[in-house]
Design a protein around this motif. Structure first.
Motif, mmCIF file in Angstrom:
data_model
loop_
_atom_site.group_PDB
_atom_site.id
_atom_site.type_symbol
_atom_site.label_atom_id
_atom_site.label_comp_id
_atom_site.label_asym_id
_atom_site.label_seq_id
_atom_site.Cartn_x
_atom_site.Cartn_y
_atom_site.Cartn_z
ATOM 1 N N GLY A 7 67.894 84.039 5.773
ATOM 2 C CA GLY A 7 69.063 83.875 6.380
ATOM 3 C C GLY A 7 69.478 82.414 7.248
ATOM 4 N N THR A 8 68.686 81.620 7.310
ATOM 5 C CA THR A 8 68.579 80.329 7.695
ATOM 6 C C THR A 8 69.061 79.375 6.664
ATOM 7 O OG1 THR A 8 67.008 80.403 9.710
ATOM 8 C CG2 THR A 8 67.638 78.252 8.691
ATOM 9 N N ALA A 9 68.308 79.720 5.500
ATOM 10 C CA ALA A 9 68.744 78.834 4.106
ATOM 11 C C ALA A 9 70.225 79.281 3.797
ATOM 12 C CB ALA A 9 67.741 79.266 2.924
ATOM 13 N N LEU A 10 70.467 80.391 4.145
ATOM 14 C CA LEU A 10 72.067 80.817 3.515
ATOM 15 C C LEU A 10 73.078 80.203 4.575
ATOM 16 C CD1 LEU A 10 71.619 84.279 2.528
ATOM 17 C CD2 LEU A 10 72.613 82.655 1.060
ATOM 18 N N ALA A 11 72.758 80.197 5.887
ATOM 19 C CA ALA A 11 73.433 79.331 6.794
ATOM 20 C C ALA A 11 73.598 77.931 6.379
ATOM 21 C CB ALA A 11 72.824 79.555 8.112
ATOM 22 N N GLN A 12 72.418 77.411 6.031
ATOM 23 C CA GLN A 12 72.475 75.856 5.693
ATOM 24 C C GLN A 12 73.570 75.549 4.580
ATOM 25 O OE1 GLN A 12 70.859 73.251 7.125
ATOM 26 N NE2 GLN A 12 69.594 74.109 8.569
ATOM 27 N N VAL A 13 73.944 76.631 3.545
ATOM 28 C CA VAL A 13 74.640 76.282 2.614
ATOM 29 C C VAL A 13 76.144 76.949 2.917
ATOM 30 C CG1 VAL A 13 73.002 76.129 0.776
ATOM 31 C CG2 VAL A 13 73.970 78.417 1.263
ATOM 32 N N GLY A 14 76.224 77.396 4.222
ATOM 33 C CA GLY A 14 77.575 78.049 4.897
ATOM 34 C C GLY A 14 77.921 79.107 4.407
ATOM 35 N N LEU A 15 76.905 80.214 4.067
ATOM 36 C CA LEU A 15 77.000 81.758 3.768
ATOM 37 C C LEU A 15 76.570 82.621 4.616
ATOM 38 C CD1 LEU A 15 76.170 81.592 -0.014
ATOM 39 C CD2 LEU A 15 78.535 81.486 1.153
ATOM 40 N N GLU A 16 76.503 82.096 6.039
ATOM 41 C CA GLU A 16 76.045 82.952 6.950
ATOM 42 C C GLU A 16 76.987 84.249 7.275
ATOM 43 O OE1 GLU A 16 78.650 79.927 8.908
ATOM 44 O OE2 GLU A 16 76.934 80.109 7.390
ATOM 45 N N LYS A 17 78.058 84.306 6.749
ATOM 46 C CA LYS A 17 78.914 85.693 6.813
ATOM 47 C C LYS A 17 79.073 86.338 5.433
ATOM 48 C CE LYS A 17 82.098 83.600 10.266
ATOM 49 N NZ LYS A 17 83.640 83.271 10.496
ATOM 50 N N ARG A 18 78.060 86.094 4.514
ATOM 51 C CA ARG A 18 78.060 86.664 3.226
ATOM 52 C C ARG A 18 76.613 87.280 3.053
ATOM 53 N NH1 ARG A 18 82.795 85.627 3.587
ATOM 54 N NH2 ARG A 18 84.135 84.603 2.127
ATOM 55 N N LEU A 19 75.997 87.449 4.075
ATOM 56 C CA LEU A 19 74.568 87.867 3.703
ATOM 57 C C LEU A 19 74.486 89.332 3.009
ATOM 58 C CD1 LEU A 19 72.944 86.956 7.106
ATOM 59 C CD2 LEU A 19 73.037 85.571 5.487
ATOM 60 N N THR A 20 75.303 90.042 3.344
ATOM 61 C CA THR A 20 75.226 91.431 2.723
ATOM 62 C C THR A 20 76.170 91.709 1.602
ATOM 63 O OG1 THR A 20 77.116 92.334 4.309
ATOM 64 C CG2 THR A 20 74.606 92.270 5.071
ATOM 65 N N HIS A 21 76.641 90.485 1.039
ATOM 66 C CA HIS A 21 77.320 90.443 -0.316
ATOM 67 C C HIS A 21 76.770 90.636 -1.440
ATOM 68 C CE1 HIS A 21 80.596 89.938 2.765
ATOM 69 N NE2 HIS A 21 81.670 89.801 1.633
#
Length: 243
Positions: free
Chosen positions: A127-141
């Motif tokens: 989750g932290t890595a995805l937030a670093q690339v701006g995808l914190e709102k796409r985790l379940t996509h």
């Protein structure tokens, strides 16, 4: 590995592969030393051996001659299982094609290498890595629900989540339009700097290669030219990646 020891040391690396027309010499004696934290751009015509060199560096292709030491390990003669274990914690790879698992969400895709490494905090780190690339709102996509740029950002997050000392990228913007590709470039260099990772990048784009500390040109399986890049450009403010 001591600070002065190169993270990549290749000596007379050769790669010969079989074909219907007979053996083909893909790499014909590559000597290369890369220091930890350095960025290297590799350019050259199609079929020159760029991707094969990256595969050798990642332990995905065994050379037919020469010696290589990468991220503190002598890869010559290592078994497939040993290479897989080494690669899991030492190398992150970003490909032109995103290579996401279609039945897994963005979070689950990034968790894969972390779970394979036995990390108990895999979900948190993913989750932290995805937030670093701006995808914190796409985790379940799922990948099919994401744009090309978003899928490549997931692939980048997956590559950097284990915090590898070596980051390899093979035409990471090849399937993206110009604006989206620029966003991925900013994130790629930004994540490499943040982690202190060595970045080795294959590209057909000479301007992208110039962002690196060094630029190598490979022709017909050998290094035809090696020169300094324009790494100062890496210090420009990062732009938000476009979708």
């Amino acid at each position: 590995m001591t600070p002065a020891e190169p993270i990549v040391q290749l000596s007379n690396i050769r790669l010969t592969l079989p074909s219907t027309a007979g053996p083909v010499d893909i790499l014909r004696g590559i000597d290369l030393s890369v220091q930890a934290g350095e960025s290297v751009g590799i350019v050259g015509p199609s079929g020159s051996g760029k991707s094969s060199l990256l595969a050798v560096l990642a332990g995905l292709e065994a050379p037919t001659g020469g010696s290589l030491n990468v991220a503190g390990a002598a890869l010559n003669g290592m078994s497939e299982d040993a290479l897989a274990l080494w690669r899991r914690s030492h190398v992150g790879i970003v490909f032109q094609s995103f290579h996401l698992i279609p039945t897994m969400t963005a979070l689950e895709n990034v968790m894969v290498p972390l779970e394979l490494a036995g990390l108990q905090d895999a979900a948190e780190r993913a989750g932290t890595a995805l937030a670093q690339v701006g995808l914190e709102k796409r985790l379940t996509h799922y990948p099919a629900q994401l744009s090309g740029g978003e899928q490549q950002r997931v692939a980048l997050a997956r590559a950097v989540a284990p915090r590898p000392p070596l980051l390899l990228a093979d035409e990471p913007t090849g399937n993206l339009d110009g604006r989206t590709g620029q966003g991925i470039v900013d994130l790629l260099f930004g994540e490499a700097r943040r982690l202190g990772s060595t970045l080795i990048l294959i590209t057909h784009d000479p301007q992208l290669a110039e962002l690196c500390d060094r630029v190598l040109r490979i022709e017909d399986g050998v290094i035809a030219d090696m020169r300094a890049g324009n790494a100062a450009n890496q210090q420009a403010p990062l732009r938000q990646a476009a979708d």
